[in-house]
Design a protein around this motif. Structure first.
Motif, mmCIF file in Angstrom:
data_model
loop_
_atom_site.group_PDB
_atom_site.id
_atom_site.type_symbol
_atom_site.label_atom_id
_atom_site.label_comp_id
_atom_site.label_asym_id
_atom_site.label_seq_id
_atom_site.Cartn_x
_atom_site.Cartn_y
_atom_site.Cartn_z
ATOM 1 N N ARG A 52 -42.902 8.753 -10.922
ATOM 2 C CA ARG A 52 -43.060 8.635 -12.794
ATOM 3 C C ARG A 52 -43.538 9.814 -13.337
ATOM 4 N NH1 ARG A 52 -47.487 7.137 -15.549
ATOM 5 N NH2 ARG A 52 -48.609 6.773 -13.759
ATOM 6 N N ASP A 53 -44.390 10.342 -12.635
ATOM 7 C CA ASP A 53 -45.164 11.360 -13.475
ATOM 8 C C ASP A 53 -46.075 12.286 -12.494
ATOM 9 O OD1 ASP A 53 -45.996 12.941 -15.797
ATOM 10 O OD2 ASP A 53 -47.291 11.355 -16.541
ATOM 11 N N GLU A 86 -44.925 4.704 -10.029
ATOM 12 C CA GLU A 86 -45.167 3.897 -11.049
ATOM 13 C C GLU A 86 -46.485 3.310 -10.975
ATOM 14 O OE1 GLU A 86 -40.479 3.036 -11.996
ATOM 15 O OE2 GLU A 86 -41.426 1.562 -10.777
ATOM 16 N N LEU A 134 -40.297 17.096 -13.563
ATOM 17 C CA LEU A 134 -41.484 16.819 -14.444
ATOM 18 C C LEU A 134 -42.398 17.720 -14.915
ATOM 19 C CD1 LEU A 134 -41.991 13.720 -11.807
ATOM 20 C CD2 LEU A 134 -41.202 13.489 -14.026
ATOM 21 N N ARG A 138 -43.239 18.434 -18.873
ATOM 22 C CA ARG A 138 -44.439 18.600 -19.512
ATOM 23 C C ARG A 138 -44.638 19.783 -20.168
ATOM 24 N NH1 ARG A 138 -49.295 15.413 -18.882
ATOM 25 N NH2 ARG A 138 -48.816 13.759 -17.356
#
Length: 219
Positions: A52-53, A86, A134, A138
């Protein structure tokens, strides 16, 4: 004489019956082992799909993420980031645990270790590409979009090629051996090209003017 013939047929029938039973038993076991490998592959894919991140390596859900040297990918290590699923769990660790399970299962099914090394490497390289994407997100998108798409596609292609190598070795072991050397040589060349793309992207992301804008904090 008739009794001797009966004995021969009885003995032969017993041998054939035992052989058939052994064959069916082994065939059932092979199918079970192969099915387990397929399930392990699905678990690995689920980890990859759940990314997810990225976040600062440190506090997560009120606790600190325990860091073990050598378990991180180059991009996350360079920026001292954790890659999160997640549910907030550590994706890199989850991937390694899933791959460990895959290796044990596949070795039991007779898949050569060198094939597993490539398959595991393919999954890690695909995750590395996702981490770079990712980080770029950002930073607000400092990488050329076409280059980023090409990097992602190259990572996906390499992962797919290594997975197919594993599946061929799993389901068609004898046939796969005929082309094994050529396929491994092609995969090594593909891995080198992918690594060059990753290093080029990482070099851009790590420029001072970009890292200063990377407001992710430090652990």
């Amino acid at each position: 004489m008739a009794e001797l013939i009966d004995l021969v047929y009885t003995t032969a029938g017993g041998i054939v019956g035992a052989s058939v039973t052994t064959y069916l038993s082994r065939n059932h076991e092979r199918r079970h082992l192969r099915a387990d490998v397929q399930q392990r592959l699905q678990r690995v894919a689920a980890v990859r799909a759940g990314v997810r991140d990225v976040a600062p390596r440190g506090a997560r859900n009120g606790r600190r993420i325990r860091y073990v040297a050598g378990e991180r990918l180059p991009a996350s290590e360079h920026f001292r980031l954790s890659v999160l699923l997640e549910d907030g769990m550590d994706a890199e660790r989850a991937l390694r645990e899933a791959l460990d399970g895959l290796v044990v299962s596949a070795l039991s099914a007779g898949v050569p270790r060198r094939v597993l090394d490539f398959a595991g490497g393919g999954e890690e390289q695909a995750l590395q590409c996702e981490v770079l994407r990712l980080i770029d997100f950002r930073l607000g998108g400092v990488l050329d979009e076409a280059d980023l798409d090409a990097l992602t596609a190259a990572g996906d292609d390499y992962r797919e090629a290594t997975t197919q190598l594993l599946l061929q070795a799993l389901w068609h072991p004898w046939r796969s051996r005929l082309r094994m050397r050529a396929r491994l040589r092609a995969l090594r060349a593909q891995a080198k090209a992918l690594h060059r793309r990753q290093q080029a992207a990482l070099a851009i992301l790590a420029r001072p003017e970009h890292t200063l804008a990377l407001d992710l904090g430090q652990s």
